[in-house]
Design a protein around this motif. Structure first.
Motif, PDB file in Angstrom:
ATOM      1  N   GLY A  50       5.654  -4.980  -9.892  1.00 31.76           N
ATOM      2  CA  GLY A  50       5.432  -3.693  -9.229  1.00 31.76           C
ATOM      3  C   GLY A  50       5.291  -3.828  -7.722  1.00 31.76           C
ATOM      4  N   THR A  51       5.100  -2.676  -7.052  1.00 29.08           N
ATOM      5  CA  THR A  51       4.979  -2.644  -5.593  1.00 29.08           C
ATOM      6  C   THR A  51       3.796  -1.784  -5.175  1.00 29.08           C
ATOM      7  N   LEU A  52       2.974  -2.338  -4.299  1.00 34.27           N
ATOM      8  CA  LEU A  52       1.892  -1.591  -3.659  1.00 34.27           C
ATOM      9  C   LEU A  52       2.334  -1.225  -2.249  1.00 34.27           C
ATOM     10  N   TYR A  53       2.192   0.054  -1.895  1.00 37.12           N
ATOM     11  CA  TYR A  53       2.423   0.501  -0.520  1.00 37.12           C
ATOM     12  C   TYR A  53       1.054   0.803   0.089  1.00 37.12           C
ATOM     13  N   PHE A  54       0.680   0.002   1.063  1.00 38.19           N
ATOM     14  CA  PHE A  54      -0.635   0.098   1.702  1.00 38.19           C
ATOM     15  C   PHE A  54      -0.459   0.651   3.105  1.00 38.19           C
ATOM     16  N   SER A  55      -1.052   1.824   3.349  1.00 35.81           N
ATOM     17  CA  SER A  55      -0.909   2.489   4.638  1.00 35.81           C
ATOM     18  C   SER A  55      -2.287   2.854   5.180  1.00 35.81           C
ATOM     19  N   ASN A  56      -2.419   2.856   6.502  1.00 35.87           N
ATOM     20  CA  ASN A  56      -3.656   3.353   7.112  1.00 35.87           C
ATOM     21  C   ASN A  56      -3.378   3.792   8.541  1.00 35.87           C
ATOM     22  N   ASN A  57      -4.311   4.524   9.110  1.00 32.12           N
ATOM     23  CA  ASN A  57      -4.103   5.144  10.421  1.00 32.12           C
ATOM     24  C   ASN A  57      -4.928   4.520  11.535  1.00 32.12           C
ATOM     25  N   LYS A  58      -5.477   3.339  11.311  1.00 36.89           N
ATOM     26  CA  LYS A  58      -6.211   2.679  12.382  1.00 36.89           C
ATOM     27  C   LYS A  58      -5.219   2.120  13.388  1.00 36.89           C
ATOM     28  N   ARG A  59      -5.296   2.567  14.625  1.00 36.53           N
ATOM     29  CA  ARG A  59      -4.246   2.317  15.604  1.00 36.53           C
ATOM     30  C   ARG A  59      -4.047   0.830  15.889  1.00 36.53           C
ATOM     31  N   GLU A  60      -5.106   0.059  15.975  1.00 31.20           N
ATOM     32  CA  GLU A  60      -4.985  -1.361  16.308  1.00 31.20           C
ATOM     33  C   GLU A  60      -5.173  -2.238  15.067  1.00 31.20           C
ATOM     34  N   PHE A  61      -4.848  -1.717  13.914  1.00 29.94           N
ATOM     35  CA  PHE A  61      -5.041  -2.447  12.663  1.00 29.94           C
ATOM     36  C   PHE A  61      -4.193  -3.715  12.613  1.00 29.94           C
ATOM     37  N   ARG A  62      -4.806  -4.778  12.093  1.00 29.64           N
ATOM     38  CA  ARG A  62      -4.076  -6.023  11.858  1.00 29.64           C
ATOM     39  C   ARG A  62      -4.323  -6.466  10.426  1.00 29.64           C
TER      40      ARG A  62
END
Length: 307
Positions: A257-269
């Protein structure tokens, strides 16, 4: 100056939006430094987010922007909704601003969705995730898990493609909104699942359930940047807690399967531990919509088990 930019942007987006049956898009995204605003169009309504700071108050250009929108689109004041968008934490973006309790229907790639332009800072539809929703609309199958689902527009797209969807959120109101979106598209809510749960607790407990462990073909994970909601047992920071979060969610994914991980923290690493443990592809550039000037609106990763 601002009217010329609005007109230029509109001409660029008009053919695209009509061709793809898209009625909600970003018309203006702080293109000009002197005009620190965001303008989102929903059919014939325009939501204006004022991003100006105290330093900008003596040169208030908001009236010029409002006049430009009215002149260009021949609309009334009642069709322009003003909001002051400051840095939000956690669930603050979901707090009520008004009590209008009115929704309108907009199309996205031909799919109909309810939005509320007046009562909340956000409208019920995150425009920056449109490319991801389109991907799910075109190729979803099997079991689809949508975590922190909000109004479940992502789930609607996956369901339209034939997937059986599981939408999880701690808000009863948004899950009811989600079901309205399903009914609007003639999708039977009896064939899909809406779970009112604290997502962080859910992903810890769900691997113990036979129907959930290693059972999902696709998972969409879009957590808040930060949350300290009273309904949650602990606070949450997406960068600090990402390794535990992703590792727990991966237990629910099928081996292929596939996990799509998204977030809106601008400087995320992304943490090195996640990259070492799983097969990761940064797909952020491919998921930023054509109508967004801000290339840091979100970060998005495709995560799979290493083979």
């Amino acid at each position: 100056m601002i009217q010329n930019r609005l007109e230029k942007n509109f001409k660029k987006l008009q053919v695209w939006s009509e061709k793809n049956k898209i009625e909600a898009y970003r018309l203006y995204d702080r293109d000009i430094p002197e005009f620190p605003f965001i303008v989102d169009r929903y059919k014939n309504y325009f939501v204006v987010y004022d991003k100006s700071q105290l330093i900008d108050e003596e040169k208030n250009h908001l009236p010029l922007l409002i006049d430009a929108i009215k002149n260009l689109f021949k609309i009334q004041d009642s069709e322009i909704i003003l909001k002051k968008r400051q840095k939000q934490k956690g669930l603050e973006q979901y707090q009520k601003l008004d009590q209008k309790n009115e929704k309108i229907i907009v199309k996205e790639n031909g799919v109909e969705l309810y939005v509320n332009l007046w009562d909340y800072l956000d409208t019920g539809l995150f425009l920056d995730h449109r490319p991801m929703r389109y991907q799910f609309l075109k190729k979803s199958k099997g079991r689809f898990l949508n975590l922190f689902c909000y109004t479940a527009s992502v789930s609607v797209m996956a369901a339209k493609s034939g997937a059986t969807t599981y939408s999880v959120d701690m808000s009863k109101n948004y899950l009811e909104w989600a079901q309205e979106n399903f009914k609007l598209n003639k999708l039977s809510i009896k064939d899909h699942f809406f779970l009112e749960e604290d997502v962080l607790q859910f992903i810890i407990q769900a691997p113990e359930w036979p129907d959930f462990v290693a059972s999902f073909d696709t998972i969409f994970l879009d957590p808040p940047t930060f949350s300290n909601s009273k309904s949650m047992k602990t606070d949450f920071d997406v960068e600090r807690d990402q390794t535990r979060l992703v590792s727990d969610v991966m237990k629910l994914l099928k081996p292929n399967g596939t996990l799509y991980f998204s977030n809106n923290k601008r400087e995320f690493r992304l943490s090195d531990e996640i990259s070492q443990k799983f097969k990761v592809k940064n797909i952020t550039k491919d998921t930023i919509p054509i109508d967004f000037h801000d290339q840091k609106i979100h970060h998005c990763y495709e995560i799979k088990y290493s083979r």
